[in-house]
Design a protein around this motif. Structure first.
Motif, mmCIF file in Angstrom:
data_model
loop_
_atom_site.group_PDB
_atom_site.id
_atom_site.type_symbol
_atom_site.label_atom_id
_atom_site.label_comp_id
_atom_site.label_asym_id
_atom_site.label_seq_id
_atom_site.Cartn_x
_atom_site.Cartn_y
_atom_site.Cartn_z
ATOM 1 N N PRO A 8 30.637 52.498 41.394
ATOM 2 C CA PRO A 8 31.486 52.526 40.211
ATOM 3 C C PRO A 8 31.397 53.872 39.505
ATOM 4 C CG PRO A 8 29.418 51.456 39.697
ATOM 5 C CD PRO A 8 29.358 51.813 41.163
ATOM 6 N N SER A 9 32.193 54.076 38.490
ATOM 7 C CA SER A 9 32.103 55.310 37.719
ATOM 8 C C SER A 9 30.947 55.227 36.721
ATOM 9 C CB SER A 9 33.409 55.597 36.991
ATOM 10 O OG SER A 9 33.759 54.512 36.149
ATOM 11 N N HIS A 10 30.675 54.019 36.258
ATOM 12 C CA HIS A 10 29.561 53.791 35.343
ATOM 13 C C HIS A 10 28.849 52.504 35.749
ATOM 14 C CE1 HIS A 10 32.129 56.401 32.878
ATOM 15 N NE2 HIS A 10 31.051 56.739 32.223
ATOM 16 N N SER A 11 27.537 52.471 35.547
ATOM 17 C CA SER A 11 26.767 51.258 35.781
ATOM 18 C C SER A 11 25.623 51.218 34.787
ATOM 19 C CB SER A 11 26.240 51.233 37.217
ATOM 20 O OG SER A 11 25.498 50.056 37.462
ATOM 21 N N VAL A 12 25.507 50.087 34.101
ATOM 22 C CA VAL A 12 24.396 49.885 33.177
ATOM 23 C C VAL A 12 23.614 48.676 33.677
ATOM 24 C CG1 VAL A 12 23.690 49.449 30.806
ATOM 25 C CG2 VAL A 12 25.759 50.799 31.260
ATOM 26 N N ILE A 13 22.351 48.887 33.994
ATOM 27 C CA ILE A 13 21.520 47.802 34.509
ATOM 28 C C ILE A 13 20.189 47.802 33.793
ATOM 29 C CG2 ILE A 13 22.601 47.792 36.781
ATOM 30 C CD1 ILE A 13 20.144 49.324 37.820
ATOM 31 N N GLU A 14 19.480 46.705 33.921
ATOM 32 C CA GLU A 14 18.152 46.620 33.314
ATOM 33 C C GLU A 14 17.096 47.063 34.324
ATOM 34 O OE1 GLU A 14 19.006 42.924 30.187
ATOM 35 O OE2 GLU A 14 17.637 42.655 31.888
ATOM 36 N N LYS A 15 16.035 47.544 33.789
ATOM 37 C CA LYS A 15 14.895 47.924 34.619
ATOM 38 C C LYS A 15 14.518 46.764 35.528
ATOM 39 C CE LYS A 15 10.012 49.078 34.177
ATOM 40 N NZ LYS A 15 8.890 49.354 33.263
ATOM 41 N N GLY A 16 14.291 47.070 36.795
ATOM 42 C CA GLY A 16 13.915 46.042 37.748
ATOM 43 C C GLY A 16 15.076 45.494 38.559
ATOM 44 N N GLN A 17 16.297 45.742 38.080
ATOM 45 C CA GLN A 17 17.461 45.265 38.820
ATOM 46 C C GLN A 17 17.810 46.221 39.959
ATOM 47 O OE1 GLN A 17 20.412 44.637 35.639
ATOM 48 N NE2 GLN A 17 20.058 42.427 35.833
ATOM 49 N N THR A 18 18.783 45.803 40.740
ATOM 50 C CA THR A 18 19.240 46.582 41.887
ATOM 51 C C THR A 18 20.654 47.079 41.642
ATOM 52 O OG1 THR A 18 17.887 45.293 43.424
ATOM 53 C CG2 THR A 18 19.771 46.482 44.364
ATOM 54 N N VAL A 19 20.911 48.304 42.065
ATOM 55 C CA VAL A 19 22.262 48.842 41.951
ATOM 56 C C VAL A 19 22.622 49.527 43.265
ATOM 57 C CG1 VAL A 19 21.484 51.034 40.963
ATOM 58 C CG2 VAL A 19 23.815 50.241 40.543
ATOM 59 N N THR A 20 23.862 49.375 43.666
ATOM 60 C CA THR A 20 24.353 50.038 44.870
ATOM 61 C C THR A 20 25.550 50.899 44.515
ATOM 62 O OG1 THR A 20 23.604 48.230 46.287
ATOM 63 C CG2 THR A 20 25.248 49.728 47.207
ATOM 64 N N LYS A 78 21.382 52.758 47.433
ATOM 65 C CA LYS A 78 20.854 51.605 46.721
ATOM 66 C C LYS A 78 19.559 51.974 46.030
ATOM 67 C CE LYS A 78 19.368 47.867 48.991
ATOM 68 N NZ LYS A 78 19.463 46.546 49.695
ATOM 69 N N VAL A 79 19.418 51.529 44.799
ATOM 70 C CA VAL A 79 18.188 51.744 44.037
ATOM 71 C C VAL A 79 17.614 50.359 43.740
ATOM 72 C CG1 VAL A 79 17.137 52.805 42.028
ATOM 73 C CG2 VAL A 79 19.216 53.795 42.999
#
Lengths: 115, 112
Positions: A8-20, A78-79
């Motif tokens: 995506p152009s922006h992503s807001v996630i919480e610590k511990g989550q996964t983002v691709t 992926k993080v």
């Protein structure tokens, strides 16, 4: 021709989550790079694909980061699990030939915020 | 827009004046250099490049100068316009290198 696109152009996630994060390079570009800019500082190299092969992953900060380029087309980064210090802008770039012989074309980046 | 960071040098120029942005590169073996422009919310955009067998190269309104003796690169922008406002990065690569190494960046602000 279509440029490098990132999603995506922006992503807001919480610590511990996964983002691709996803990157679609310019069609026909074998070389694909991931870079990131953290805290508005310099742009740091993460890794380089030639087609589906990882040519250089010396910039990957740790094993929470995993990049893939199955089939040699689009790439994902992926993080997992995300940490606060992972916040920044992640850029993807592609080139037709080696970076010394053809310019890198950058996408607009994915702005990642880890809270 | 993207935060430009608290520690980047800033150059403020009046519209119409010439701008000079400087960069000290790190690797004496580097032989290919590029200037990129990054506007807020966008990725870096290629401006101009130069190889180490040259000391000057000109483009449209831009000139890059290379001084290998002191490992210094500069970007000159003629008749700076508001649309030139951005962060400017120099980047280098060395023989056999497969990646660009970016410098810290300089913020250019153009006052109308």
């Amino acid at each position: 021709e279509a440029g490098v696109t990132q999603f995506p152009s922006h992503s807001v996630i919480e610590k511990g989550q996964t983002v691709t994060l996803r990157c679609d390079p310019i069609s026909g570009h074998d070389n694909l790079y991931w870079y990131r800019r953290v805290m508005g500082k310099e742009i740091k190299f993460l890794l380089h694909f030639v087609k589906e092969s990882k040519q250089d992953e010396s910039g990957m900060p740790n094993n929470r980061f995993l990049a893939e380029r199955t089939g040699g087309t689009y790439s994902t980064l992926k993080v997992q699990p995300a940490e606060l210090e992972d916040s920044g802008v992640y850029f993807c770039a592609s080139s037709q030939r080696a970076v010394r012989n053809s310019p890198l074309h950058f996408g607009n980046g994915t702005r990642l915020t880890v809270t | 827009g993207e935060s430009v960071g608290l520690h980047l040098p800033t150059l403020s120029v009046q519209e119409g004046d010439n701008s000079i942005i400087n960069c000290a590169y790190s690797n004496s073996a580097s032989d290919y250099f590029i200037w990129y422009k990054q506007e807020s919310g966008k990725g870096p955009q290629f401006i101009i490049d130069i190889r180490s067998n040259m000391d000057k190269r000109q483009g449209q309104r831009v000139t890059v100068l290379l001084n290998k003796t002191v490992k210094h690169l500069s970007l000159q922008i003629a008749a700076t316009q508001p649309g030139d406002s951005a962060v400017y990065f120099c980047a280098e690569t060395s023989p056999g290198g497969n990646k660009l190494v970016f410098g810290a960046g300089t913020i250019l602000r153009v006052k109308s």
